[in-house]
Write a protein that holds these residues in place. Structure first.
Motif, PDB file in Angstrom:
ATOM      1  N   LEU A 254      40.644  30.775  42.845  1.00 20.02           N
ATOM      2  CA  LEU A 254      39.213  30.635  42.538  1.00 20.02           C
ATOM      3  C   LEU A 254      38.905  29.252  41.964  1.00 20.02           C
ATOM      4  O   LEU A 254      37.902  28.638  42.311  1.00 20.02           O
ATOM      5  CB  LEU A 254      38.775  31.724  41.549  1.00 20.02           C
ATOM      6  N   ARG A 255      39.795  28.763  41.079  1.00 16.10           N
ATOM      7  CA  ARG A 255      39.552  27.450  40.458  1.00 16.10           C
ATOM      8  C   ARG A 255      39.532  26.333  41.491  1.00 16.10           C
ATOM      9  O   ARG A 255      38.918  25.298  41.280  1.00 16.10           O
ATOM     10  CB  ARG A 255      40.619  27.158  39.388  1.00 16.10           C
ATOM     11  N   ASN A 256      40.218  26.565  42.626  1.00 17.05           N
ATOM     12  CA  ASN A 256      40.193  25.579  43.710  1.00 17.05           C
ATOM     13  C   ASN A 256      39.047  25.813  44.686  1.00 17.05           C
ATOM     14  O   ASN A 256      38.960  25.149  45.724  1.00 17.05           O
ATOM     15  CB  ASN A 256      41.527  25.609  44.475  1.00 17.05           C
ATOM     16  N   GLY A 257      38.174  26.802  44.339  1.00 16.87           N
ATOM     17  CA  GLY A 257      37.004  27.055  45.186  1.00 16.87           C
ATOM     18  C   GLY A 257      37.256  27.997  46.338  1.00 16.87           C
ATOM     19  O   GLY A 257      36.408  28.157  47.219  1.00 16.87           O
ATOM     20  N   ASN A 258      38.431  28.638  46.347  1.00 15.18           N
ATOM     21  CA  ASN A 258      38.769  29.581  47.425  1.00 15.18           C
ATOM     22  C   ASN A 258      38.552  31.024  46.960  1.00 15.18           C
ATOM     23  O   ASN A 258      38.595  31.292  45.758  1.00 15.18           O
ATOM     24  CB  ASN A 258      40.246  29.427  47.823  1.00 15.18           C
ATOM     25  N   PRO A 259      38.344  31.971  47.904  1.00 18.15           N
ATOM     26  CA  PRO A 259      38.251  33.376  47.503  1.00 18.15           C
ATOM     27  C   PRO A 259      39.532  33.796  46.800  1.00 18.15           C
ATOM     28  O   PRO A 259      40.632  33.389  47.203  1.00 18.15           O
ATOM     29  CB  PRO A 259      38.090  34.125  48.832  1.00 18.15           C
ATOM     30  N   GLY A 260      39.382  34.586  45.721  1.00 16.93           N
ATOM     31  CA  GLY A 260      40.550  35.024  44.956  1.00 16.93           C
ATOM     32  C   GLY A 260      40.538  36.521  44.756  1.00 16.93           C
ATOM     33  O   GLY A 260      39.473  37.135  44.645  1.00 16.93           O
ATOM     34  N   MET A 261      41.744  37.109  44.705  1.00 19.65           N
ATOM     35  CA  MET A 261      41.893  38.549  44.497  1.00 19.65           C
ATOM     36  C   MET A 261      41.392  38.944  43.112  1.00 19.65           C
ATOM     37  O   MET A 261      41.684  38.261  42.126  1.00 19.65           O
ATOM     38  CB  MET A 261      43.373  38.933  44.586  1.00 19.65           C
TER      39      MET A 261
END
Length: 301
Positions: A254-261
């Protein structure tokens, strides 16, 4: 490029704004007192208005839209019998009336201002007209046809009638409401004119005026750890959204801007929610199939 001076601090400081001070001046005072690099506020108060002004610092400025969208409560006094060009006591009186409605007539009229209403902003307001603020044009003597905009009014109650000329009201409403427009329009419906004499914002989303610091207190505590101790966490600004906890791996994505579990909770598919890791906000986004798709990411130390 010169770096902006100040500390990288994030959080919220609740201020009980005094009359006679602009919202921008309050933000500047807080930024100075906390030596903060970045600050903003959630929802302008007119200079003569008092009450809760929530100042966001650092990463908390990213949560301002959710406080702006949240419900707010105002207590205000309407002066009956006078219409002013500013719809408050600061302006020139344009019309007067000797008619004074009864309490029962006022209560009846208030029903028309509850629910989804259409509201025309005051001539002296920050609404943009052809790229220019309405109040600048109004100061130049121009009268504008301002477009009505929707406002959600949760409740509007008569709380006191000190005398024939004054009525005290409590209102809970959504974003973009002008209390001065309510006073003006109520006066027109009652056939007696009206303007706001006094206005206080009691609460705004999760923030209460009773918890707010005065400007004198901020001055007294400036640049001290005691003032830092009054900061509320960034997460306070997300109180109206569901929280989803995430794993270390999900937080990193998430911190890299990607969807996260994220770990499922009360959020449903397509809901806006925020993800936390070890109690700290990582991102806000849309919950889809076990993942949060981030729209804003928080970089908290």
């Amino acid at each position: 490029m010169g770096r902006k001076k100040g500390r990288d601090i994030s959080g919220w400081l609740v201020v009980d704004k005094p009359a006679g001070m602009t919202s921008t001046s309050v933000v500047n005072k807080v930024r100075w007192a906390l030596d903060a690099k970045k600050a903003g506020h959630a929802g302008t108060l007119d200079p003569e208005a008092t009450g809760v002004l929530a100042v966001a610092l650092g990463e908390a400025t990213k949560t301002v839209p959710w406080i702006t969208d949240a419900l707010k409560a105002y207590r205000f006094t309407v002066r009956l019998g006078q219409r002013t060009n500013t719809d408050d006591a600061e302006g020139e009186i344009l019309d007067t009336s000797d008619l004074r409605p009864t309490d029962a007539q006022i209560k009846e009229a208030l029903h028309g201002f509850v629910g989804e209403i259409q509201q025309v902003p005051p001539q002296f307001s920050a609404v943009r007209v052809d790229g220019e603020r309405a109040y600048k044009r109004a100061r130049d003597g121009e009268t504008m046809d301002l477009v009505a905009r929707p406002l959600w009014v949760e409740e509007l109650l008569l709380v006191d009638r000190p005398d024939a000329d004054h009525v005290e009201l409590d209102m809970v409403c959504g974003k973009g409401g002008y209390v001065r427009s309510i006073a003006r329009d109520l006066g027109e419906v009652l056939g007696c004119h009206g303007h706001v004499l006094k206005l206080r914002r009691i609460w705004s989303g999760p923030f209460e005026a009773s918890d707010g610091l005065s400007i004198d207190q901020i001055d007294a505590l400036a640049k001290s750890p005691e003032l830092d101790a009054h900061l509320l966490p960034l997460e306070t600004g997300l109180a109206d959204l569901p929280e989803l906890r995430c794993t270390a791996e999900g937080a990193a994505r998430l911190r890299n801007g990607n969807p996260g579990m994220v770990i499922p909770s009360e959020a449903e598919y397509g809901d806006e929610a925020w993800a936390s890791f070890e109690g700290r906000a990582v991102a806000v986004g849309v919950y889809k199939g076990g993942e949060l798709h981030p729209s804003r990411v928080f970089l908290q130390g």
